[in-house]
Design a protein around this motif. Structure first.
Motif, PDB file in Angstrom:
ATOM      1  N   PRO A 260       0.869  -1.108   0.137  1.00 50.52           N
ATOM      2  CA  PRO A 260      -0.126   0.052   0.006  1.00 50.52           C
ATOM      3  C   PRO A 260       0.570   1.264  -0.012  1.00 50.52           C
ATOM      4  CG  PRO A 260      -0.918  -1.565   1.669  1.00 50.52           C
ATOM      5  CD  PRO A 260       0.402  -2.097   1.181  1.00 50.52           C
ATOM      6  N   GLY A 261       2.049   1.250   0.683  1.00 48.05           N
ATOM      7  CA  GLY A 261       2.870   2.443   0.511  1.00 48.05           C
ATOM      8  C   GLY A 261       3.244   3.045  -0.677  1.00 48.05           C
ATOM      9  N   LEU A 262       3.138   2.292  -1.662  1.00 48.25           N
ATOM     10  CA  LEU A 262       3.818   2.527  -3.056  1.00 48.25           C
ATOM     11  C   LEU A 262       2.690   3.058  -3.914  1.00 48.25           C
ATOM     12  CD1 LEU A 262       6.204  -0.502  -3.972  1.00 48.25           C
ATOM     13  CD2 LEU A 262       6.629   1.863  -3.090  1.00 48.25           C
ATOM     14  N   GLU A 263       1.271   3.133  -3.255  1.00 45.64           N
ATOM     15  CA  GLU A 263       0.107   3.444  -4.098  1.00 45.64           C
ATOM     16  C   GLU A 263      -0.022   4.994  -3.888  1.00 45.64           C
ATOM     17  OE1 GLU A 263      -3.166  -0.297  -4.443  1.00 45.64           O
ATOM     18  OE2 GLU A 263      -3.093   1.199  -2.653  1.00 45.64           O
ATOM     19  N   GLY A 264      -0.799   5.599  -4.851  1.00 47.03           N
ATOM     20  CA  GLY A 264      -1.162   6.939  -4.780  1.00 47.03           C
ATOM     21  C   GLY A 264      -2.404   6.941  -3.912  1.00 47.03           C
ATOM     22  N   ALA A 265      -2.865   8.205  -3.579  1.00 47.48           N
ATOM     23  CA  ALA A 265      -4.010   8.384  -2.939  1.00 47.48           C
ATOM     24  C   ALA A 265      -5.296   7.993  -3.795  1.00 47.48           C
ATOM     25  CB  ALA A 265      -4.169   9.650  -2.314  1.00 47.48           C
ATOM     26  N   TRP A 266      -6.295   7.134  -3.189  1.00 43.89           N
ATOM     27  CA  TRP A 266      -7.514   6.853  -3.834  1.00 43.89           C
ATOM     28  C   TRP A 266      -8.372   8.196  -3.827  1.00 43.89           C
ATOM     29  CZ3 TRP A 266      -9.057   2.013  -6.333  1.00 43.89           C
ATOM     30  CH2 TRP A 266      -7.851   1.179  -6.281  1.00 43.89           C
ATOM     31  N   ARG A 267      -8.824   8.398  -4.977  1.00 40.54           N
ATOM     32  CA  ARG A 267      -9.859   9.528  -5.049  1.00 40.54           C
ATOM     33  C   ARG A 267     -11.213   8.928  -4.138  1.00 40.54           C
ATOM     34  NH1 ARG A 267     -12.585  12.127 -10.239  1.00 40.54           N
ATOM     35  NH2 ARG A 267     -13.992  13.847  -9.101  1.00 40.54           N
ATOM     36  N   GLN A 268     -11.616   9.995  -3.269  1.00 38.04           N
ATOM     37  CA  GLN A 268     -13.059   9.482  -2.396  1.00 38.04           C
ATOM     38  C   GLN A 268     -14.069  10.203  -3.073  1.00 38.04           C
ATOM     39  OE1 GLN A 268     -12.399   7.108   0.410  1.00 38.04           O
ATOM     40  NE2 GLN A 268     -10.526   7.016  -0.897  1.00 38.04           N
ATOM     41  N   GLN A 269     -15.034   9.311  -3.501  1.00 42.05           N
ATOM     42  CA  GLN A 269     -16.292  10.046  -4.137  1.00 42.05           C
ATOM     43  C   GLN A 269     -17.515  10.160  -2.994  1.00 42.05           C
ATOM     44  OE1 GLN A 269     -17.427   7.572  -7.322  1.00 42.05           O
ATOM     45  NE2 GLN A 269     -15.589   8.121  -8.403  1.00 42.05           N
ATOM     46  N   GLN A 270     -18.250  11.189  -3.130  1.00 43.66           N
ATOM     47  CA  GLN A 270     -19.276  11.451  -2.164  1.00 43.66           C
ATOM     48  C   GLN A 270     -20.612  11.641  -3.081  1.00 43.66           C
ATOM     49  OE1 GLN A 270     -18.713  11.699   1.046  1.00 43.66           O
ATOM     50  NE2 GLN A 270     -16.509  11.371   0.745  1.00 43.66           N
ATOM     51  N   THR A 271     -21.484  11.004  -2.438  1.00 42.20           N
ATOM     52  CA  THR A 271     -23.025  11.006  -2.871  1.00 42.20           C
ATOM     53  C   THR A 271     -24.149  11.298  -2.022  1.00 42.20           C
ATOM     54  OG1 THR A 271     -23.554   8.461  -2.624  1.00 42.20           O
ATOM     55  CG2 THR A 271     -22.389   9.124  -4.751  1.00 42.20           C
ATOM     56  N   GLU A 272     -25.134  11.759  -2.322  1.00 44.73           N
ATOM     57  CA  GLU A 272     -26.315  12.171  -1.416  1.00 44.73           C
ATOM     58  C   GLU A 272     -26.502  10.825  -0.342  1.00 44.73           C
ATOM     59  OE1 GLU A 272     -30.658  13.848  -1.332  1.00 44.73           O
ATOM     60  OE2 GLU A 272     -29.592  13.745  -3.261  1.00 44.73           O
ATOM     61  N   LEU A 273     -26.481   9.644  -0.772  1.00 48.95           N
ATOM     62  CA  LEU A 273     -26.786   8.989   0.065  1.00 48.95           C
ATOM     63  C   LEU A 273     -25.515   8.205   0.602  1.00 48.95           C
ATOM     64  CD1 LEU A 273     -29.905   7.068  -2.134  1.00 48.95           C
ATOM     65  CD2 LEU A 273     -29.861   8.463   0.124  1.00 48.95           C
ATOM     66  N   GLY A 274     -24.464   8.518   0.403  1.00 55.11           N
ATOM     67  CA  GLY A 274     -23.304   7.970   0.873  1.00 55.11           C
ATOM     68  C   GLY A 274     -22.592   7.156  -0.418  1.00 55.11           C
ATOM     69  N   GLN A 275     -21.178   6.702  -0.102  1.00 57.75           N
ATOM     70  CA  GLN A 275     -20.645   5.952  -1.123  1.00 57.75           C
ATOM     71  C   GLN A 275     -19.594   5.077  -0.478  1.00 57.75           C
ATOM     72  OE1 GLN A 275     -21.019   6.129  -4.553  1.00 57.75           O
ATOM     73  NE2 GLN A 275     -19.487   4.607  -4.651  1.00 57.75           N
ATOM     74  N   VAL A 276     -19.569   3.847  -0.761  1.00 59.26           N
ATOM     75  CA  VAL A 276     -18.220   2.915  -0.312  1.00 59.26           C
ATOM     76  C   VAL A 276     -17.278   3.453  -1.212  1.00 59.26           C
ATOM     77  CG1 VAL A 276     -17.707   0.528  -0.122  1.00 59.26           C
ATOM     78  CG2 VAL A 276     -19.956   1.197   0.154  1.00 59.26           C
ATOM     79  N   ASN A 277     -16.199   3.637  -0.773  1.00 57.76           N
ATOM     80  CA  ASN A 277     -14.699   4.016  -1.232  1.00 57.76           C
ATOM     81  C   ASN A 277     -13.866   3.095  -0.926  1.00 57.76           C
ATOM     82  OD1 ASN A 277     -15.502   6.502  -2.826  1.00 57.76           O
ATOM     83  ND2 ASN A 277     -16.107   7.009  -0.668  1.00 57.76           N
ATOM     84  N   LEU A 314     -12.025  -1.316   2.103  1.00 49.36           N
ATOM     85  CA  LEU A 314     -13.443  -0.292   1.773  1.00 49.36           C
ATOM     86  C   LEU A 314     -13.780   0.366   2.998  1.00 49.36           C
ATOM     87  CD1 LEU A 314     -15.102  -2.903  -0.429  1.00 49.36           C
ATOM     88  CD2 LEU A 314     -13.571  -1.252  -1.248  1.00 49.36           C
ATOM     89  N   ILE A 315     -14.300   1.504   2.640  1.00 48.93           N
ATOM     90  CA  ILE A 315     -14.877   2.351   3.757  1.00 48.93           C
ATOM     91  C   ILE A 315     -15.939   2.759   3.242  1.00 48.93           C
ATOM     92  CG2 ILE A 315     -13.873   4.434   3.147  1.00 48.93           C
ATOM     93  CD1 ILE A 315     -13.244   5.347   6.228  1.00 48.93           C
ATOM     94  N   ALA A 316     -17.110   2.660   4.457  1.00 48.64           N
ATOM     95  CA  ALA A 316     -18.585   2.938   4.140  1.00 48.64           C
ATOM     96  C   ALA A 316     -19.086   4.403   4.764  1.00 48.64           C
ATOM     97  CB  ALA A 316     -19.356   1.955   4.113  1.00 48.64           C
ATOM     98  N   PRO A 317     -19.432   5.183   4.722  1.00 50.48           N
ATOM     99  CA  PRO A 317     -20.154   6.324   5.477  1.00 50.48           C
ATOM    100  C   PRO A 317     -20.885   5.688   7.008  1.00 50.48           C
ATOM    101  CG  PRO A 317     -21.580   6.598   3.610  1.00 50.48           C
ATOM    102  CD  PRO A 317     -20.354   5.383   3.360  1.00 50.48           C
ATOM    103  N   GLU A 318     -21.216   6.592   7.833  1.00 50.27           N
ATOM    104  CA  GLU A 318     -21.759   6.029   9.170  1.00 50.27           C
ATOM    105  C   GLU A 318     -23.405   5.930   8.661  1.00 50.27           C
ATOM    106  OE1 GLU A 318     -22.831   7.211  13.831  1.00 50.27           O
ATOM    107  OE2 GLU A 318     -21.190   8.207  12.334  1.00 50.27           O
ATOM    108  N   GLY A 319     -23.934   4.981   9.125  1.00 55.24           N
ATOM    109  CA  GLY A 319     -25.457   4.823   8.793  1.00 55.24           C
ATOM    110  C   GLY A 319     -25.598   3.935   7.477  1.00 55.24           C
ATOM    111  N   PHE A 320     -24.613   3.757   6.810  1.00 55.56           N
ATOM    112  CA  PHE A 320     -24.937   3.437   5.279  1.00 55.56           C
ATOM    113  C   PHE A 320     -25.725   1.898   5.384  1.00 55.56           C
ATOM    114  CE2 PHE A 320     -23.628   1.354   1.472  1.00 55.56           C
ATOM    115  CZ  PHE A 320     -23.757   2.417   0.340  1.00 55.56           C
ATOM    116  N   PRO A 321     -26.578   1.898   4.476  1.00 55.81           N
ATOM    117  CA  PRO A 321     -27.881   0.647   4.607  1.00 55.81           C
ATOM    118  C   PRO A 321     -27.238  -0.629   4.282  1.00 55.81           C
ATOM    119  CG  PRO A 321     -28.047   1.904   2.637  1.00 55.81           C
ATOM    120  CD  PRO A 321     -26.966   2.637   3.553  1.00 55.81           C
ATOM    121  N   LEU A 322     -26.131  -0.805   3.638  1.00 51.61           N
ATOM    122  CA  LEU A 322     -25.594  -2.036   3.358  1.00 51.61           C
ATOM    123  C   LEU A 322     -24.351  -2.379   4.088  1.00 51.61           C
ATOM    124  CD1 LEU A 322     -25.756  -2.499  -0.467  1.00 51.61           C
ATOM    125  CD2 LEU A 322     -27.393  -3.163   1.200  1.00 51.61           C
TER     126      LEU A 322
END
Length: 322
Positions: A260-277, A314-322
């Motif tokens: 992971p240390g050799l990877e660039g930063a992953w772009r984090q997308q945001q949506t109204e209902l939340g987005q798994v990134n 993977l990371i999901a926002p708090e309260g994400f339904p899945l």
């Protein structure tokens, strides 16, 4: 007399059909030996040499010959007849499912004299209506391609991604990723429940297959016009043959690691209902292969071991339904 002639024709046709059917996992070399006037030379000895030994056949009454069931690869072909100079062609490339036609013209002279012709690869196979391409592992080793067989299919024209079926199930000739037909060494490995290659489930999608490119000799991708012996596909045909050993011991040791240390930063997308990134991945790929003779010119072995691991965080926002 008529029955005997009819029977002979049927036997000949059956033999031709068998040879063509077997070429789904092999290739063949055919040709004709003629003199300087263009007349066929019967009884000429045709010798085929490769790293798996030699095979010999004789030309028929019209000077024709056929050497079927050849493992794809490079061959040297030599034609000899008493009273004529020996003629040879080196580095004749035989591809999976293809028949190479070689013309030989023998000139009068001593048999010790050899006329050598440099063979050239066929650009267009005029004997086939099939469209597509062939992927040779030796060529893939010089390209930055993954060692998963399904990843290399995208290098053939007419192959593209198929939405919802995973990277292991590409779209061929516009068909769905689950509408292709996969054959390895003549065995159908298409998933019978959902289609696609290897394992596919509605919950996890495509789980792919354990066939690694280091275990493959050639991959033939048919995108259109494939023969009648292939069916169960509205997309394309993927025909694979595995490697074989030779008279010389050979092998390889390889590995790939991306922390992971050799990877660039992953772009984090945001949506109204939340987005798994995705926040990071770790890839590990290593293996070994070895092949050689068991009985010289007769029996060979080849083994390969190539486990591949990919961990994705993977990371999901708090309260994400899945």
């Amino acid at each position: 007399m008529r029955r005997a002639l009819t029977g002979a024709i049927l036997v000949w046709l059956a033999g031709c059909a068998l040879a063509l059917a077997q070429e789904t996992t092999t290739g063949s070399i055919a040709g004709k030996a003629v003199d300087s006037q263009g007349g066929g030379l019967p009884g000429a000895i045709v010798t085929l040499s490769s790293n798996q030994g030699e095979r010999m056949v004789a030309t028929d009454a019209r000077g024709r010959f056929l050497i079927p069931y050849l493992t794809p690869g490079s061959y040297d072909v030599r034609v000899e007849l008493m009273g004529f100079k020996t003629s040879s062609q080196r580095n004749v490339l035989v591809r999976l499912g293809q028949r190479v036609e070689l013309p030989f013209t023998l000139e009068l002279g001593q048999i010790v004299e050899i006329l050598e012709v440099t063979a050239t690869s066929t650009v267009v196979d005029m004997s086939s209506t099939t469209a597509g391409g062939i992927l040779a592992t030796d060529e893939l080793l010089r390209l930055p391609a993954p060692r998963r067989m399904t990843d290399t299919l995208y290098m053939v024209p007419g192959v593209s991604g198929s939405t919802g079926t995973g990277d292991a199930n590409p779209s061929i000739a516009g068909g769905s990723g689950l509408d292709n037909h996969y054959v390895v060494d003549g065995v159908n490995i298409t998933n019978q429940g959902f289609g696609g290659i290897g394992v596919y489930t509605v919950d996890f999608g495509s789980l792919g297959t354990g066939v690694t490119t280091d275990f493959i000799q050639e991959t033939q991708v048919k995108t259109a016009g494939f023969e009648a012996e292939y069916g169960q596909a509205t997309g394309g045909i993927v025909n694979v043959i595995t490697r074989s050993g030779t008279n010389v011991f050979h092998g390889s040791l390889f590995g790939y690691w991306r922390p992971p240390g050799l990877e660039g930063a992953w772009r984090q997308q945001q949506t109204e209902l939340g987005q798994v990134n995705t926040t990071g991945t770790r890839t590990l790929d290593f293996g070994v292969s070895v092949g050689g003779p068991i009985l010289q010119d007769e029996l060979f072995f080849f083994v390969a071991f190539n486990p591949q691991y990919e961990t994705r965080r993977l990371i999901a926002p708090e309260g994400f339904p899945l």
